[in-house]
Design an enzyme around this catalytic site. Structure first.
Site, PDB file in Angstrom:
ATOM      1  N   ARG A  30       0.858  -1.187   0.007  1.00 53.76           N
ATOM      2  CA  ARG A  30       0.096   0.077   0.041  1.00 53.76           C
ATOM      3  C   ARG A  30       0.866   1.206  -0.090  1.00 53.76           C
ATOM      4  NH1 ARG A  30      -2.262  -4.100   2.808  1.00 53.76           N
ATOM      5  NH2 ARG A  30      -1.166  -3.147   4.741  1.00 53.76           N
TER       6      ARG A  30
ATOM      7  N   GLU B 123       4.002  -6.647  14.404  1.00 56.82           N
ATOM      8  CA  GLU B 123       2.950  -7.268  15.616  1.00 56.82           C
ATOM      9  C   GLU B 123       2.509  -8.334  15.656  1.00 56.82           C
ATOM     10  OE1 GLU B 123       0.410  -4.769  12.598  1.00 56.82           O
ATOM     11  OE2 GLU B 123       2.634  -4.943  13.299  1.00 56.82           O
TER      12      GLU B 123
END
Length: 173
Positions: A58, A95
């Site tokens: 992105r 994460e």
């Protein structure tokens, strides 16, 4: 413009407990796309940027558009195995796991002033990996831009990024 209204949140993706911020919904709104592109451009138009580095995938969308507006080159940082020539690579933690990113070894030089752009700043692992790749090339100056920052996540990587001028358009506390 309230960009949060343009960003879809998906609970428990890619794993339970994560609230994924999906900016692909923002791409559908031409006014939001223009707002993001113009905001990043205006934040860095006087910095002498010679290359915009966009992180897969992105980060490519706005990174390329902003590079065009800044009259700068565009450098993609990709996931492992996607680039055809000699590469530099960095392993990073995110994460929900770890991964490797790569950049062509000849993409940046010590003459470059670099804007590193990605859609989301969570743990800072990807951003720091991009930083390390740029530093390996000896660039003159490095800046960062992110569409979203998950401010509630505080890590040593994010603390390291505080030493660099950074633009964030949407903050999640």
């Amino acid at each position: 413009m309230d960009l949060k209204k343009e960003i879809r949140e998906i609970a428990d993706y890619p794993k339970e407990g994560i609230s994924f911020k999906d900016i692909t919904t923002l791409f559908k709104n031409r006014d939001a796309v223009r707002y993001v592109t113009e905001s990043i451009y205006h934040g860095f138009k006087d910095k002498g940027i010679t290359k915009v580095v966009g992180l897969e995938a992105r980060g490519f969308v706005f990174g390329g558009a902003v590079a065009n507006q800044l009259n700068a080159g565009f450098v993609p940082i990709r996931k492992r195995g996607k680039l055809p020539s000699e590469i530099l690579q960095e392993t990073y933690e995110l994460e929900y796991g770890s991964d490797v990113v790569e950049m062509h070894a000849d993409a940046l030089s010590n003459e470059d002033i670099v804007l590193i752009h990605d859609d989301l700043l969570a743990t800072g692992g990807t951003a720091v990996a991009a930083l390390k790749l740029a530093q390996k090339c000896g660039v003159k100056q490095i800046y960062f831009s992110f569409i979203c920052d998950l401010e509630f996540i505080d890590t040593p990587n994010k603390q390291l990024l505080r030493d660099y001028e950074t633009q964030v358009l949407v903050k999640y506390n």
